[in-house]
Each structure stands twice: as C-alpha cells, then as structure tokens.
Design an enzyme around this catalytic site. Structure first.
Site, mmCIF file in Angstrom:
data_model
loop_
_atom_site.group_PDB
_atom_site.id
_atom_site.type_symbol
_atom_site.label_atom_id
_atom_site.label_comp_id
_atom_site.label_asym_id
_atom_site.label_seq_id
_atom_site.Cartn_x
_atom_site.Cartn_y
_atom_site.Cartn_z
ATOM 1 C CD1 TRP A 31 72.523 35.949 3.497
ATOM 2 C CD2 TRP A 31 70.956 36.646 2.196
ATOM 3 N NE1 TRP A 31 72.900 36.376 2.204
ATOM 4 C CE2 TRP A 31 71.459 35.535 1.790
ATOM 5 C CE3 TRP A 31 69.565 35.764 2.288
ATOM 6 C CZ2 TRP A 31 71.337 35.735 0.596
ATOM 7 C CZ3 TRP A 31 69.311 35.871 0.838
ATOM 8 C CH2 TRP A 31 69.705 35.862 -0.450
ATOM 9 C CB SER A 65 73.359 41.255 8.769
ATOM 10 O OG SER A 65 73.850 39.672 8.468
ATOM 11 C CG PHE A 66 71.302 47.061 5.454
ATOM 12 C CD1 PHE A 66 72.330 47.554 5.293
ATOM 13 C CD2 PHE A 66 69.586 47.420 5.246
ATOM 14 C CE1 PHE A 66 72.228 48.989 5.226
ATOM 15 C CE2 PHE A 66 69.470 49.051 4.766
ATOM 16 C CZ PHE A 66 71.225 49.432 5.204
ATOM 17 C CB CYS A 89 76.505 34.999 9.230
ATOM 18 S SG CYS A 89 77.522 34.148 7.766
ATOM 19 C CD GLU A 94 81.403 35.391 -7.557
ATOM 20 O OE1 GLU A 94 80.839 36.039 -8.159
ATOM 21 O OE2 GLU A 94 81.721 34.093 -7.602
ATOM 22 C CB THR A 95 80.108 42.130 -5.555
ATOM 23 O OG1 THR A 95 79.193 41.380 -3.728
ATOM 24 C CG2 THR A 95 79.286 41.722 -6.113
ATOM 25 C CG HIS A 97 77.404 42.034 -0.732
ATOM 26 N ND1 HIS A 97 78.713 40.986 -1.215
ATOM 27 C CD2 HIS A 97 77.302 41.372 0.238
ATOM 28 C CE1 HIS A 97 78.012 39.864 0.014
ATOM 29 N NE2 HIS A 97 77.268 40.258 0.354
ATOM 30 C CG PHE A 122 78.790 43.876 16.128
ATOM 31 C CD1 PHE A 122 78.475 44.111 14.869
ATOM 32 C CD2 PHE A 122 79.820 42.923 15.762
ATOM 33 C CE1 PHE A 122 78.594 44.367 13.850
ATOM 34 C CE2 PHE A 122 79.971 42.723 13.724
ATOM 35 C CZ PHE A 122 79.823 43.387 12.915
ATOM 36 N NE ARG A 136 86.535 32.774 12.576
ATOM 37 C CZ ARG A 136 87.417 32.133 12.422
ATOM 38 N NH1 ARG A 136 86.838 31.247 11.192
ATOM 39 N NH2 ARG A 136 88.648 31.998 11.678
#
Length: 169
Positions: A31, A65-66, A89, A94-95, A97, A122, A136
């Site tokens: 992602w 990433s999860f 990343c 907008e939420t 999450h 990490f 970054r």
C-alpha cells in the site's frame, strides 16, 4: 515536526559492527507503493553500503502496513535471519484509521522483537499527507528506509556488545 529538524539519511557511523555475514529481512507494505518502494531502495542500498552482502538481504511483501507485524514475525522466527526491517506508509486521510493501524503495527513489531530477541525495526512513515511521505522517502527530509537500515545495523552491534560483555571483577 521532528524530521523538520533532522535529515533521516544523516546518522552517526561510529563503531558499526561487521555485517558482512549477517542476514536481513526487509518486509515491505504494498500500500502506498510509490513511497514504500523508495523506502525499500533506501534501506537496501544502506545495508549494502555498510557491508551487507546482497545475497544476505531477503525481501517479503505484504498487502499493507497492518500486515507488517505478521510478515516480520515469520522472518524473525527463521534461524538464518538476524534482523528484520519493516517498511510501510500510513497517511492520515479523512478518517482515524491511521491511528488504529499505526498503533497496532508499532505494538505488533515491538512484540515480535521482544518475542524473538532479534532487532525488528519500525520503518513506517506516519505522515499527514502524500507530500510529507515523499519528503521522507528520499525527498527533502532524507529517507526513513536509510534510517531503518542503520537502526538494524546499530542494534546488531548492541546485541553483539551485550552478549559478549564480561565485567571485570
């Protein structure tokens, strides 16, 4: 932001261990691939630059990433892997999450390191927007992948120091 004050690709290289025979796994979230591929390239090139052999660096992709924690655990459980670098990343959006994902990944990777006794790094960006992520991942603030690889190297050095330490009595 903290990275406004520091370039992620600038770090101390004093007393680095020999990593020519050490094996690294880099787990990369698919992602936000534009960003995560840049993070991977930074981590991979940093490992090579500081002495890792290309054949001693393995890569595994996870959907997002999860899933980094489980991917990192699978690699960390292997006897032939000395350190795992997790790259991802999660952009705020907008939420909320990102709060849940970032917390879960940070906790998960921490637990993998504690459980296996191996450095599990990490290397997940948690920016507010796409531009901050790009900045970054090889942009104006350096590359978090570089920093993650150097962290793995330094943690292997500390591990070596801790386990070879014998106090003078």
């Amino acid at each position: 932001m903290a990275t406004d004050l520091k370039n992620l690709s600038v770090f101390s290289t004093n007393n680095l261990p020999d990593i020519s025979k050490r094996r690294f796994a880099i787990v990369v979230a698919e992602w936000n691939t534009e960003v995560t591929e840049a993070l991977f390239e930074g981590a991979y090139q940093t490992l090579l630059h500081y002495g890792a052999a290309a054949e001693n660096v393995v890569r595994g992709n996870v959907p997002g990433s999860f899933e980094l924690s489980l991917g990192a655990q699978w690699f960390a459980q292997r006897d032939d892997i000395d350190a795992v670098i997790a790259l991802g990343c999660v952009i705020q959006g907008e939420t909320k999450h990102n709060d849940y994902i970032n917390h879960a990944v940070a906790q998960g990777l921490t637990q993998v390191g504690i459980k296996t006794g191996k450095p599990v790094i990490f290397g997940v960006l948690t920016p507010n927007n796409q531009q901050q992520a790009i900045d970054r991942a090889g942009g104006i603030h350096g590359n978090k992948g570089d920093e993650a690889a150097m962290t793995a190297i330094k943690m292997l050095g500390l591990q070596q120091h801790v386990y070879s330490y014998s106090p003078k009595i």
